[in-house]
Design a protein around this motif. Sequence first.
Motif, short mmCIF file in Angstrom:
data_model
loop_
_atom_site.label_atom_id
_atom_site.label_comp_id
_atom_site.label_asym_id
_atom_site.label_seq_id
_atom_site.Cartn_x
_atom_site.Cartn_y
_atom_site.Cartn_z
N GLY A 7 -8.48 116.63 185.25
CA GLY A 7 -9.66 116.55 184.39
C GLY A 7 -10.86 117.20 185.04
O GLY A 7 -10.90 117.40 186.26
N THR A 8 -11.84 117.53 184.20
CA THR A 8 -13.06 118.17 184.69
C THR A 8 -14.31 117.46 184.23
O THR A 8 -15.42 117.93 184.48
CB THR A 8 -13.11 119.64 184.21
N GLY A 9 -14.16 116.33 183.55
CA GLY A 9 -15.30 115.59 183.04
C GLY A 9 -15.95 114.71 184.09
O GLY A 9 -15.64 114.79 185.29
N LYS A 10 -16.84 113.83 183.63
CA LYS A 10 -17.63 112.99 184.54
C LYS A 10 -16.76 112.08 185.38
O LYS A 10 -16.92 111.98 186.60
CB LYS A 10 -18.65 112.20 183.73
N LEU A 11 -15.79 111.39 184.73
CA LEU A 11 -14.96 110.44 185.47
C LEU A 11 -14.11 111.17 186.51
O LEU A 11 -14.01 110.73 187.66
CB LEU A 11 -14.08 109.65 184.51
N ALA A 12 -13.47 112.27 186.11
CA ALA A 12 -12.64 113.02 187.04
C ALA A 12 -13.47 113.52 188.23
O ALA A 12 -13.03 113.45 189.38
CB ALA A 12 -11.97 114.19 186.33
N THR A 13 -14.67 114.00 187.96
CA THR A 13 -15.54 114.49 189.02
C THR A 13 -15.92 113.37 189.97
O THR A 13 -15.94 113.54 191.20
CB THR A 13 -16.81 115.12 188.42
N GLU A 14 -16.21 112.19 189.41
CA GLU A 14 -16.54 111.03 190.25
C GLU A 14 -15.36 110.64 191.13
O GLU A 14 -15.54 110.31 192.32
CB GLU A 14 -16.96 109.86 189.36
N LEU A 15 -14.16 110.66 190.57
CA LEU A 15 -12.99 110.29 191.36
C LEU A 15 -12.73 111.28 192.48
O LEU A 15 -12.39 110.89 193.61
CB LEU A 15 -11.76 110.18 190.45
N LEU A 16 -12.89 112.56 192.19
CA LEU A 16 -12.66 113.57 193.21
C LEU A 16 -13.65 113.45 194.37
O LEU A 16 -13.32 113.75 195.51
CB LEU A 16 -12.74 114.97 192.59
N SER A 17 -14.83 112.98 194.07
CA SER A 17 -15.86 112.90 195.11
C SER A 17 -15.88 111.56 195.84
O SER A 17 -16.32 111.50 196.99
CB SER A 17 -17.24 113.16 194.51
N SER A 18 -15.38 110.48 195.19
CA SER A 18 -15.57 109.16 195.81
C SER A 18 -14.32 108.30 195.91
O SER A 18 -14.38 107.21 196.49
CB SER A 18 -16.63 108.39 195.02
#
Length: 224
Positions: A7-18
């Motif tokens: 995914g590339t949305g907000k949740l996916a981005t949050e998971l990739l970073s944290s």
Amino acid sequence: MHIIVVGTGKLATELLSSLKVDSESLVTSWDNRTQRAEKSVVIHAGSGRELRAVTAFCAASQSPLVELSTGSELESTQHTFPVVVCPNTNILMLKVMGMLAKSGHQFRSYDIQLTESHQASKSSVPGTAVSMARALGMNDSDVRSVREVDVQRAELQIPEIHLARHAYHQIRIRDGACSLLLETRVYGESAYADGVARIVAAVKAHTLENRTYSVMEFVDLGWL
């Protein structure tokens, strides 16, 4: 074992970073995964356009798939690998939902109001609120959804700093002069990332069958 976030949305981005599960797990994006079909834990937090490729990868590598999207087609199809469907990843919220699923029928004869609020950008079906409503014997259309910032700020008392990222649910049950109010508030992204980490840890710690699990099974089994 790799953890692959789709995914590339907000949740996916949050998971990739944290997202942090353990020191042995490398978190990577779907686009940056290794081209070999190595067994991993795959987290689908996308729109669904990669879903065909994702399920092919999981079948080839026997990788468990954690589905975070509401209303996914994965819920109603059979698979040759484990699928864990998660309408919500906040563990405390999941336990409240489990409580309602078991006991909600006892309140069906009362006057019930259910309000949910999320950030104004949320356009998908409020899956947690729908699950709560059904447990209480309400129709999906009975759920009051709030996206107006002024209402969130003044009526629901959502702090200004969290208007852009929150999940609020309120259940009010009345019986004449007696009333009950159950309110849940989740602010920011950390509660979701922490919950996903605990779900992934449970997936890694147990041998799962090649079938679809509801994350509520993990709660009932005491894995979360």
